[in-house]
Write an enzyme that holds these catalytic residues in place. Structure first.
Site, PDB file in Angstrom:
ATOM      1  N   SER A  15      -7.090  48.391 -95.367  1.00 54.30           N
ATOM      2  CA  SER A  15      -6.827  46.969 -95.581  1.00 54.30           C
ATOM      3  C   SER A  15      -5.338  46.689 -95.411  1.00 54.30           C
ATOM      4  O   SER A  15      -4.516  47.605 -95.305  1.00 54.30           O
ATOM      5  CB  SER A  15      -7.275  46.542 -96.986  1.00 54.30           C
ATOM      6  OG  SER A  15      -6.520  47.215 -97.980  1.00 54.30           O
ATOM      7  N   TYR A 154       5.540  48.868-111.005  1.00 55.94           N
ATOM      8  CA  TYR A 154       5.500  48.761-109.540  1.00 55.94           C
ATOM      9  C   TYR A 154       6.920  48.837-108.987  1.00 55.94           C
ATOM     10  O   TYR A 154       7.197  49.607-108.059  1.00 55.94           O
ATOM     11  CB  TYR A 154       4.829  47.462-109.136  1.00 55.94           C
ATOM     12  CG  TYR A 154       4.806  47.205-107.648  1.00 55.94           C
ATOM     13  CD1 TYR A 154       3.993  47.964-106.809  1.00 55.94           C
ATOM     14  CD2 TYR A 154       5.583  46.211-107.071  1.00 55.94           C
ATOM     15  CE1 TYR A 154       3.962  47.743-105.445  1.00 55.94           C
ATOM     16  CE2 TYR A 154       5.557  45.973-105.706  1.00 55.94           C
ATOM     17  CZ  TYR A 154       4.748  46.739-104.896  1.00 55.94           C
ATOM     18  OH  TYR A 154       4.727  46.512-103.544  1.00 55.94           O
ATOM     19  N   LYS A 158       8.748  51.853-106.594  1.00 51.20           N
ATOM     20  CA  LYS A 158       9.402  51.593-105.311  1.00 51.20           C
ATOM     21  C   LYS A 158      10.883  51.963-105.350  1.00 51.20           C
ATOM     22  O   LYS A 158      11.428  52.487-104.363  1.00 51.20           O
ATOM     23  CB  LYS A 158       9.223  50.126-104.925  1.00 51.20           C
ATOM     24  CG  LYS A 158       7.766  49.705-104.720  1.00 51.20           C
ATOM     25  CD  LYS A 158       7.073  50.533-103.641  1.00 51.20           C
ATOM     26  CE  LYS A 158       5.683  50.019-103.343  1.00 51.20           C
ATOM     27  NZ  LYS A 158       4.989  50.786-102.283  1.00 51.20           N
TER      28      LYS A 158
END
Length: 264
Positions: A15, A154, A158
């Protein structure tokens, strides 16, 4: 870089940006290995490849199961006898506050986004060095440059990726290995819908910024251009990418601005 006949392994290929990369690379004549957790979705992607579908191999994997990734890397290498480019596009986002988020959810995000990418890349690295060439492509985020509300783990995953692969780039620059860090902003994918909340449940809603963002196909095209030009790092998106420069040159103003900005 001419991608024709290049062996490219893409995670997160079922996706979003990963899927868009599959279709573009297939059109260039690249030989692909596509991975994600959902085998059925991967086969659907394979069926949509218009050019040489036999050159698209499905290899399901779960980035959260980090202990399996070295074996998966061996399996992937054996398919074509080498891998020229690994595109780490798999990952998961978050929509929850620090105080409410369960530790197990924070660990899950780190396992998928950070350890999954690190272990898979590290598993391929000795083989790439032995053959004298290879590209490790890491999909970070503009949130890898600064944190915003509801994305603490999150953002942490990163930030960690960028530090790790910046260091790795320094260590392998003379071994034929290139490291490309890609920092997308708002890209119109289902990443917000699939984000986890404080208890690990799916968020299930589309972020308005994501809805109005760049298409995954346009983002994928820019990623391939960055790989082609061997860009060490590239920001992809709209006005949101200016936040990286505001954070650097006007941190006080940026901090006030980001607190007021609607981010969910």
């Amino acid at each position: 870089m001419d991608f024709k006949n290049k062996i490219v392994w893409i995670t997160g290929a079922s996706s979003g940006i990963g899927e868009a990369l599959v279709y573009l690379l297939n059109q260039t004549g690249a030989k692909l290995i596509i991975s994600s957790r959902r085998a059925d979705a991967l086969y659907q992607v394979k069926q949509k490849c218009k050019k040489n579908p036999l050159d698209v191999h499905v290899l399901p994997l779960d980035l959260e199961q980090t202990e399996t990734l070295f074996t998966k890397a061996d399996d992937a290498w054996k398919i074509y006898g080498k891998i020229d480019i690994l595109i780490n596009a798999g990952g998961i986002s978050q929509r929850s506050t620090v105080l409410e988020t369960e530790s197990a959810v924070e660990q899950k995000i780190m396992n998928i986004n950070y350890w999954g990418t690190v272990n898979l890349s590290k598993a391929l690295l000795p083989k790439m060095i032995e053959k004298g060439s290879g590209n490790l492509v890491v999909l970070s985020s503009i949130v890898g440059k600064f944190g915003t509300q509801f994305r603490s783990s999150y953002a942490a995953s990163k930030h960690a990726l960028e530090g790790y692969f910046d260091s790795l780039r320094c260590e392998v620059f003379d071994k034929g290995i290139h490291v490309n860090i890609i920092c997308p902003g708002f890209i119109k994918t289902n990443i917000t819908i699939n984000s986890v909340t404080e208890n690990g449940k799916k968020y299930g809603k589309m972020d308005q910024n994501q809805e109005n963002g760049m298409t995954a196909s346009d983002c994928a095209q820019q990623i391939l251009k960055a790989i082609d030009k061997n860009k060490e790092e590239v920001l992809i998106g709209g006005k949101e990418t200016y936040g990286v420069y505001l954070k650097r040159f006007a941190p006080g103003y940026f901090s006030k601005m980001i607190r007021k900005r609607k981010v969910v």
